[in-house]
Write a protein that holds these residues in place. Structure first.
Motif, PDB file in Angstrom:
ATOM      1  N   SER A 124      51.707  21.513  29.838  1.00  0.00           N
ATOM      2  CA  SER A 124      52.939  20.721  29.716  1.00  0.00           C
ATOM      3  C   SER A 124      52.666  19.291  29.275  1.00  0.00           C
ATOM      4  O   SER A 124      53.554  18.627  28.723  1.00  0.00           O
ATOM      5  N   ARG A 125      51.444  18.793  29.461  1.00  0.00           N
ATOM      6  CA  ARG A 125      51.128  17.453  28.946  1.00  0.00           C
ATOM      7  C   ARG A 125      51.171  17.434  27.419  1.00  0.00           C
ATOM      8  O   ARG A 125      51.415  16.391  26.820  1.00  0.00           O
ATOM      9  N   LEU A 126      50.937  18.586  26.809  1.00  0.00           N
ATOM     10  CA  LEU A 126      51.052  18.669  25.353  1.00  0.00           C
ATOM     11  C   LEU A 126      52.507  18.669  24.892  1.00  0.00           C
ATOM     12  O   LEU A 126      52.780  18.617  23.698  1.00  0.00           O
ATOM     13  N   LEU A 127      53.441  18.719  25.845  1.00  0.00           N
ATOM     14  CA  LEU A 127      54.863  18.684  25.514  1.00  0.00           C
ATOM     15  C   LEU A 127      55.466  17.305  25.730  1.00  0.00           C
ATOM     16  O   LEU A 127      56.661  17.115  25.494  1.00  0.00           O
ATOM     17  N   LEU A 128      54.651  16.344  26.167  1.00  0.00           N
ATOM     18  CA  LEU A 128      55.153  14.982  26.358  1.00  0.00           C
ATOM     19  C   LEU A 128      55.393  14.337  24.999  1.00  0.00           C
ATOM     20  O   LEU A 128      54.520  14.348  24.126  1.00  0.00           O
ATOM     21  N   LYS A 129      56.545  13.743  24.827  1.00  0.00           N
ATOM     22  CA  LYS A 129      56.919  13.183  23.525  1.00  0.00           C
ATOM     23  C   LYS A 129      56.013  12.031  23.113  1.00  0.00           C
ATOM     24  O   LYS A 129      55.789  11.804  21.925  1.00  0.00           O
ATOM     25  N   ASP A 130      55.493  11.269  24.082  1.00  0.00           N
ATOM     26  CA  ASP A 130      54.647  10.118  23.757  1.00  0.00           C
ATOM     27  C   ASP A 130      53.173  10.471  23.664  1.00  0.00           C
ATOM     28  O   ASP A 130      52.344   9.614  23.367  1.00  0.00           O
ATOM     29  N   ASN A 131      52.839  11.721  23.928  1.00  0.00           N
ATOM     30  CA  ASN A 131      51.452  12.156  23.797  1.00  0.00           C
ATOM     31  C   ASN A 131      51.106  12.223  22.310  1.00  0.00           C
ATOM     32  O   ASN A 131      51.793  12.894  21.541  1.00  0.00           O
TER      33      ASN A 131
ATOM     34  N   TRP B  65      61.048  47.404  28.374  1.00  0.00           N
ATOM     35  CA  TRP B  65      61.796  46.254  28.889  1.00  0.00           C
ATOM     36  C   TRP B  65      61.010  44.958  28.698  1.00  0.00           C
ATOM     37  O   TRP B  65      61.595  43.908  28.384  1.00  0.00           O
ATOM     38  N   ASN B  66      59.695  45.025  28.915  1.00  0.00           N
ATOM     39  CA  ASN B  66      58.884  43.816  28.733  1.00  0.00           C
ATOM     40  C   ASN B  66      59.008  43.295  27.305  1.00  0.00           C
ATOM     41  O   ASN B  66      59.095  42.083  27.074  1.00  0.00           O
ATOM     42  N   HIS B  67      59.022  44.192  26.345  1.00  0.00           N
ATOM     43  CA  HIS B  67      59.142  43.773  24.947  1.00  0.00           C
ATOM     44  C   HIS B  67      60.557  43.303  24.623  1.00  0.00           C
ATOM     45  O   HIS B  67      60.746  42.370  23.838  1.00  0.00           O
ATOM     46  N   ILE B  68      61.544  43.918  25.225  1.00  0.00           N
ATOM     47  CA  ILE B  68      62.927  43.498  24.991  1.00  0.00           C
ATOM     48  C   ILE B  68      63.148  42.061  25.445  1.00  0.00           C
ATOM     49  O   ILE B  68      63.768  41.251  24.747  1.00  0.00           O
ATOM     50  N   PHE B  69      62.625  41.738  26.612  1.00  0.00           N
ATOM     51  CA  PHE B  69      62.951  40.445  27.224  1.00  0.00           C
ATOM     52  C   PHE B  69      61.874  39.376  27.039  1.00  0.00           C
ATOM     53  O   PHE B  69      61.968  38.297  27.619  1.00  0.00           O
ATOM     54  N   ASN B  70      60.868  39.657  26.205  1.00  0.00           N
ATOM     55  CA  ASN B  70      59.841  38.649  25.961  1.00  0.00           C
ATOM     56  C   ASN B  70      60.406  37.377  25.336  1.00  0.00           C
ATOM     57  O   ASN B  70      59.839  36.294  25.488  1.00  0.00           O
ATOM     58  N   PHE B  71      61.520  37.502  24.623  1.00  0.00           N
ATOM     59  CA  PHE B  71      62.114  36.321  23.993  1.00  0.00           C
ATOM     60  C   PHE B  71      62.552  35.289  25.026  1.00  0.00           C
ATOM     61  O   PHE B  71      62.665  34.098  24.712  1.00  0.00           O
ATOM     62  N   ILE B  72      62.781  35.713  26.264  1.00  0.00           N
ATOM     63  CA  ILE B  72      63.206  34.778  27.307  1.00  0.00           C
ATOM     64  C   ILE B  72      62.139  33.720  27.542  1.00  0.00           C
ATOM     65  O   ILE B  72      62.449  32.552  27.813  1.00  0.00           O
ATOM     66  N   ASN B  73      60.863  34.089  27.416  1.00  0.00           N
ATOM     67  CA  ASN B  73      59.780  33.130  27.630  1.00  0.00           C
ATOM     68  C   ASN B  73      59.840  31.995  26.614  1.00  0.00           C
ATOM     69  O   ASN B  73      59.779  30.814  26.967  1.00  0.00           O
TER      70      ASN B  73
ATOM     71  N   LYS C  29      61.781  26.451  24.971  1.00  0.00           N
ATOM     72  CA  LYS C  29      62.644  25.596  24.150  1.00  0.00           C
ATOM     73  C   LYS C  29      63.626  24.819  25.021  1.00  0.00           C
ATOM     74  O   LYS C  29      63.881  23.628  24.798  1.00  0.00           O
ATOM     75  N   CYS C  30      64.182  25.484  26.018  1.00  0.00           N
ATOM     76  CA  CYS C  30      65.128  24.836  26.922  1.00  0.00           C
ATOM     77  C   CYS C  30      64.471  23.682  27.670  1.00  0.00           C
ATOM     78  O   CYS C  30      65.041  22.589  27.787  1.00  0.00           O
ATOM     79  N   VAL C  31      63.263  23.904  28.174  1.00  0.00           N
ATOM     80  CA  VAL C  31      62.531  22.864  28.900  1.00  0.00           C
ATOM     81  C   VAL C  31      62.264  21.662  27.998  1.00  0.00           C
ATOM     82  O   VAL C  31      62.400  20.506  28.417  1.00  0.00           O
ATOM     83  N   VAL C  32      61.900  21.941  26.748  1.00  0.00           N
ATOM     84  CA  VAL C  32      61.651  20.854  25.803  1.00  0.00           C
ATOM     85  C   VAL C  32      62.937  20.126  25.459  1.00  0.00           C
ATOM     86  O   VAL C  32      62.993  18.891  25.437  1.00  0.00           O
ATOM     87  N   ASP C  33      64.009  20.875  25.207  1.00  0.00           N
ATOM     88  CA  ASP C  33      65.296  20.259  24.864  1.00  0.00           C
ATOM     89  C   ASP C  33      65.806  19.363  25.997  1.00  0.00           C
ATOM     90  O   ASP C  33      66.400  18.305  25.742  1.00  0.00           O
TER      91      ASP C  33
ATOM     92  N   MET D 258      49.069  13.885  20.848  1.00  0.00           N
ATOM     93  CA  MET D 258      48.806  15.273  20.482  1.00  0.00           C
ATOM     94  C   MET D 258      49.991  16.199  20.793  1.00  0.00           C
ATOM     95  O   MET D 258      49.839  17.413  20.830  1.00  0.00           O
ATOM     96  N   SER D 259      51.156  15.624  21.014  1.00  0.00           N
ATOM     97  CA  SER D 259      52.322  16.414  21.413  1.00  0.00           C
ATOM     98  C   SER D 259      52.638  17.519  20.406  1.00  0.00           C
ATOM     99  O   SER D 259      52.641  17.299  19.192  1.00  0.00           O
ATOM    100  N   VAL D 260      52.918  18.709  20.934  1.00  0.00           N
ATOM    101  CA  VAL D 260      53.313  19.832  20.081  1.00  0.00           C
ATOM    102  C   VAL D 260      54.820  20.090  20.169  1.00  0.00           C
ATOM    103  O   VAL D 260      55.312  21.108  19.676  1.00  0.00           O
ATOM    104  N   THR D 261      55.540  19.162  20.776  1.00  0.00           N
ATOM    105  CA  THR D 261      56.990  19.321  20.911  1.00  0.00           C
ATOM    106  C   THR D 261      57.682  19.557  19.570  1.00  0.00           C
ATOM    107  O   THR D 261      58.534  20.455  19.462  1.00  0.00           O
ATOM    108  N   PRO D 262      57.358  18.797  18.511  1.00  0.00           N
ATOM    109  CA  PRO D 262      58.012  19.081  17.223  1.00  0.00           C
ATOM    110  C   PRO D 262      57.743  20.496  16.722  1.00  0.00           C
ATOM    111  O   PRO D 262      58.615  21.109  16.096  1.00  0.00           O
TER     112      PRO D 262
END
Length: 265
Positions: free
Chosen positions: A96-103, A13-21, A26-30, A105-109
């Motif tokens: 999550s600071r690495l997900l800031l669009k104005d950072n 089950w852990n392997h089946i649902f790992n895609f949720i992470n 992606k949802c948080v970034v979007d 060093m952002s890795v959002t893209p």
């Protein structure tokens, strides 16, 4: 025996649902949640976060579940934990600071490109690919090789190039600081598969005596302008590479790749 069976089922089950992470990320970034919390300027309650999101009213309870997942995996921290979930306050972490669009060093893209259906759908075809003669699961899914696909899809091409640039920004300073002796004395360097030139620009600035060439497919470097010791050259690395003192290989064989930051001299 039953205990072992339950552990085995749990493992599956852990392997089946790992895609949720990854899809939750992606949802948080979007939704721009890291930027919303950052712009709020202090710990942000769940109720205020929900009111700031462009979501349908019926989906409000889902945000708490989303934030629980992301907090569990270290993307956010929380305080004021009470029985009233709406009053839980969320804060950014180093992650999550690495997900800031104005950072810078952002890795959002990178997140957006690597989790785009263009790159995730091929993984559904791995078993089919193993049964045919295609060179990659990407070709099995899309009917053409990765770089050919990117050349004919300007939206995805831009998304992928931006993801590679964001990754280069994150490591270029560290590379120059820790490996400076590798570049000292070089008169020329070719960044093979250098994309839009983020890494080469940093090297050209730090080592003005070194001529840097960004070498990539013609559709990638088309229209890009160089500088005094930086130029762009289009071509195919499997056919010919410009003559140089050193070759820089950053990420090899996208999108199914191993990371290999190294300089071959």
């Amino acid at each position: 025996m039953e205990s072992n069976l339950l552990k085995a089922q749990s493992h599956i089950w852990n392997h089946i649902f790992n895609f949720i992470n990854s899809m939750s990320l992606k949802c948080v970034v979007d939704l721009g949640i890291p930027d919303i919390i950052h712009n709020y300027g202090k710990p942000m309650s769940l109720s205020k976060l929900i009111s700031s999101l462009p979501i349908h009213p019926s989906k409000k309870p889902c945000i708490h579940r989303l934030m629980r997942i992301m907090t569990h995996y270290g993307f956010f921290s929380q305080q004021n934990v009470t029985d009233n979930e709406l009053e839980i306050e969320y804060m950014l972490t180093d992650v999550s600071r690495l997900l800031l669009k104005d950072n810078p060093m952002s890795v959002t893209p990178f997140v957006q490109a690597m989790l785009d259906p263009v790159l995730t759908n091929p993984f559904h075809q791995l078993s089919t690919w193993l049964k045919n003669e295609d060179s990659s699961a990407f070709e099995t899914t899309h009917g053409r090789l990765f770089w050919d696909y990117a050349a004919h899809d300007p939206i995805f091409n831009r998304l992928f190039n931006e993801s590679m640039a964001s990754d280069a920004r994150l490591v270029s300073d560290l590379l120059i600081e820790k490996c400076r002796e590798v570049f000292n004395g070089l008169e020329s360097l070719v960044d093979v598969g250098g994309g839009t030139g983020t890494m080469a620009k940093a090297l050209a600035k730090s080592f003005p005596q070194m001529e840097c060439i960004v070498f990539d497919l013609p559709h990638v470097v088309h229209g890009l302008q160089g500088s005094d010791n930086l130029k762009y050259v289009g071509g195919d690395m499997f056919q010919e590479i410009p003559q140089t003192d050193a070759i820089l290989l950053k990420l090899i064989d996208p999108p199914f790749r191993k990371v290999a930051y190294m300089v071959l001299t």
